[in-house]
Design a protein around this motif. Sequence first.
Motif, PDB file in Angstrom:
ATOM      1  N   PHE A  52      -3.619   4.538  15.252  1.00  0.00           N
ATOM      2  CA  PHE A  52      -4.298   4.387  13.972  1.00  0.00           C
ATOM      3  C   PHE A  52      -3.582   5.207  12.890  1.00  0.00           C
ATOM      4  O   PHE A  52      -3.319   4.714  11.799  1.00  0.00           O
ATOM      5  N   GLN A  53      -3.242   6.457  13.224  1.00  0.00           N
ATOM      6  CA  GLN A  53      -2.559   7.321  12.260  1.00  0.00           C
ATOM      7  C   GLN A  53      -1.192   6.760  11.876  1.00  0.00           C
ATOM      8  O   GLN A  53      -0.797   6.830  10.712  1.00  0.00           O
ATOM      9  N   LYS A  54      -0.455   6.201  12.839  1.00  0.00           N
ATOM     10  CA  LYS A  54       0.863   5.641  12.538  1.00  0.00           C
ATOM     11  C   LYS A  54       0.726   4.469  11.559  1.00  0.00           C
ATOM     12  O   LYS A  54       1.475   4.368  10.581  1.00  0.00           O
ATOM     13  N   ALA A  55      -0.232   3.587  11.824  1.00  0.00           N
ATOM     14  CA  ALA A  55      -0.445   2.444  10.939  1.00  0.00           C
ATOM     15  C   ALA A  55      -0.822   2.903   9.528  1.00  0.00           C
ATOM     16  O   ALA A  55      -0.329   2.358   8.534  1.00  0.00           O
ATOM     17  N   GLN A  56      -1.669   3.919   9.434  1.00  0.00           N
ATOM     18  CA  GLN A  56      -2.048   4.430   8.118  1.00  0.00           C
ATOM     19  C   GLN A  56      -0.860   5.122   7.444  1.00  0.00           C
ATOM     20  O   GLN A  56      -0.700   5.050   6.229  1.00  0.00           O
ATOM     21  N   GLY A  57      -0.034   5.792   8.233  1.00  0.00           N
ATOM     22  CA  GLY A  57       1.179   6.410   7.694  1.00  0.00           C
ATOM     23  C   GLY A  57       2.139   5.372   7.147  1.00  0.00           C
ATOM     24  O   GLY A  57       2.795   5.590   6.117  1.00  0.00           O
ATOM     25  N   ASP A  58       2.242   4.226   7.823  1.00  0.00           N
ATOM     26  CA  ASP A  58       3.098   3.137   7.338  1.00  0.00           C
ATOM     27  C   ASP A  58       2.581   2.603   6.002  1.00  0.00           C
ATOM     28  O   ASP A  58       3.368   2.281   5.106  1.00  0.00           O
ATOM     29  N   ILE A  59       1.269   2.526   5.870  1.00  0.00           N
ATOM     30  CA  ILE A  59       0.693   2.091   4.586  1.00  0.00           C
ATOM     31  C   ILE A  59       1.029   3.114   3.501  1.00  0.00           C
ATOM     32  O   ILE A  59       1.405   2.761   2.386  1.00  0.00           O
ATOM     33  N   THR A  60       0.900   4.387   3.817  1.00  0.00           N
ATOM     34  CA  THR A  60       1.192   5.445   2.843  1.00  0.00           C
ATOM     35  C   THR A  60       2.653   5.377   2.402  1.00  0.00           C
ATOM     36  O   THR A  60       2.958   5.504   1.209  1.00  0.00           O
ATOM     37  N   THR A  61       3.561   5.154   3.345  1.00  0.00           N
ATOM     38  CA  THR A  61       4.987   5.052   3.015  1.00  0.00           C
ATOM     39  C   THR A  61       5.254   3.842   2.119  1.00  0.00           C
ATOM     40  O   THR A  61       5.941   3.947   1.103  1.00  0.00           O
ATOM     41  N   ALA A  62       4.685   2.690   2.495  1.00  0.00           N
ATOM     42  CA  ALA A  62       4.866   1.478   1.688  1.00  0.00           C
ATOM     43  C   ALA A  62       4.263   1.652   0.298  1.00  0.00           C
ATOM     44  O   ALA A  62       4.848   1.237  -0.707  1.00  0.00           O
ATOM     45  N   LEU A  63       3.118   2.301   0.244  1.00  0.00           N
ATOM     46  CA  LEU A  63       2.464   2.557  -1.036  1.00  0.00           C
ATOM     47  C   LEU A  63       3.321   3.479  -1.896  1.00  0.00           C
ATOM     48  O   LEU A  63       3.456   3.271  -3.106  1.00  0.00           O
ATOM     49  N   GLY A  64       3.915   4.482  -1.279  1.00  0.00           N
ATOM     50  CA  GLY A  64       4.812   5.392  -2.009  1.00  0.00           C
ATOM     51  C   GLY A  64       5.995   4.656  -2.602  1.00  0.00           C
ATOM     52  O   GLY A  64       6.398   4.912  -3.746  1.00  0.00           O
ATOM     53  N   LYS A  65       6.563   3.734  -1.835  1.00  0.00           N
ATOM     54  CA  LYS A  65       7.693   2.943  -2.339  1.00  0.00           C
ATOM     55  C   LYS A  65       7.252   2.059  -3.499  1.00  0.00           C
ATOM     56  O   LYS A  65       7.975   1.906  -4.487  1.00  0.00           O
ATOM     57  N   LEU A  66       6.068   1.487  -3.370  1.00  0.00           N
ATOM     58  CA  LEU A  66       5.535   0.638  -4.434  1.00  0.00           C
ATOM     59  C   LEU A  66       5.326   1.448  -5.712  1.00  0.00           C
ATOM     60  O   LEU A  66       5.672   1.002  -6.811  1.00  0.00           O
ATOM     61  N   MET A  67       4.802   2.649  -5.563  1.00  0.00           N
ATOM     62  CA  MET A  67       4.607   3.509  -6.736  1.00  0.00           C
ATOM     63  C   MET A  67       5.948   3.960  -7.324  1.00  0.00           C
ATOM     64  O   MET A  67       6.071   4.108  -8.542  1.00  0.00           O
ATOM     65  N   ALA A  68       6.931   4.170  -6.471  1.00  0.00           N
ATOM     66  CA  ALA A  68       8.248   4.586  -6.952  1.00  0.00           C
ATOM     67  C   ALA A  68       8.888   3.488  -7.799  1.00  0.00           C
ATOM     68  O   ALA A  68       9.610   3.782  -8.761  1.00  0.00           O
ATOM     69  N   ILE A  69       8.618   2.253  -7.466  1.00  0.00           N
ATOM     70  CA  ILE A  69       9.144   1.136  -8.257  1.00  0.00           C
ATOM     71  C   ILE A  69       8.652   1.237  -9.690  1.00  0.00           C
ATOM     72  O   ILE A  69       9.387   0.969 -10.644  1.00  0.00           O
ATOM     73  N   SER A  70       7.412   1.651  -9.851  1.00  0.00           N
ATOM     74  CA  SER A  70       6.824   1.703 -11.191  1.00  0.00           C
ATOM     75  C   SER A  70       7.595   2.636 -12.120  1.00  0.00           C
ATOM     76  O   SER A  70       7.577   2.452 -13.332  1.00  0.00           O
ATOM     77  N   GLU A  71       8.271   3.635 -11.546  1.00  0.00           N
ATOM     78  CA  GLU A  71       9.055   4.554 -12.365  1.00  0.00           C
ATOM     79  C   GLU A  71      10.192   3.835 -13.089  1.00  0.00           C
ATOM     80  O   GLU A  71      10.639   4.269 -14.148  1.00  0.00           O
ATOM     81  N   SER A  72      10.666   2.737 -12.508  1.00  0.00           N
ATOM     82  CA  SER A  72      11.779   1.988 -13.107  1.00  0.00           C
ATOM     83  C   SER A  72      11.325   0.985 -14.154  1.00  0.00           C
ATOM     84  O   SER A  72      12.151   0.349 -14.798  1.00  0.00           O
ATOM     85  N   TYR A  73      10.030   0.822 -14.310  1.00  0.00           N
ATOM     86  CA  TYR A  73       9.502  -0.190 -15.215  1.00  0.00           C
ATOM     87  C   TYR A  73       8.474   0.440 -16.149  1.00  0.00           C
ATOM     88  O   TYR A  73       7.268   0.445 -15.858  1.00  0.00           O
TER      89      TYR A  73
END
Length: 194
Positions: free
Chosen positions: A98-119
């Motif tokens: 469960f923790q690994k799956a939630q960690g994967d969401i957190t990582t993907a979410l972080g990447k998604l938020m990082a994209i916003s810095e470029s726009y």
Amino acid sequence: MSKKGWIIIAVVVVVLCFGACGSYNGMVNKQEAATTAFSNVEAACQRRADLLPNLAKTVKAYAKHENETFKEVAEARSAASQIKIDPENLTPEKIAQFQKAQGDITTALGKLMAISESYPELKASKNFEDLQAQIEGSENRINYARENYNSAVQDYNQSVRRFPNVIFANIFGFDKMTKFEADKSAEKAPDLDI
């Protein structure tokens, strides 16, 4: 044996029965509190997962060429939503999954938020700001729910390990429960290089 001897034995048996009932009921109450707290963690994580598609759509409208990140977000959300854990059977392996799956969401979410810095126009979008605030609120709820779960598990674990409860815990099958722990990869900052 005399009448007085039988009375003493009867009193001892009655006291032991009441003690066993009290111990059993106390452990049941603490176990229920812990499993309810875990359900609250799942609900908070589900809230965050439910926000991801809207956030991804909003970002996608501005950053059409970031398909790999959108794919990671979708895969992480899908994987996390497929993990079903029975609160009555919280094994260390299931908690880790469960923790690994939630960690994967957190990582993907972080990447998604990082994209916003470029726009800059995305960052200025009211819809994006609202979603970002909701995601932040979800993260806070998840953290709070995990803390409550760990406190409930600590209370339960202490109860089943204390004497004389430990005797009744072993007889009735009350096993020690697993707490949430920090992810091993949490020691280093995530790589958000996109």
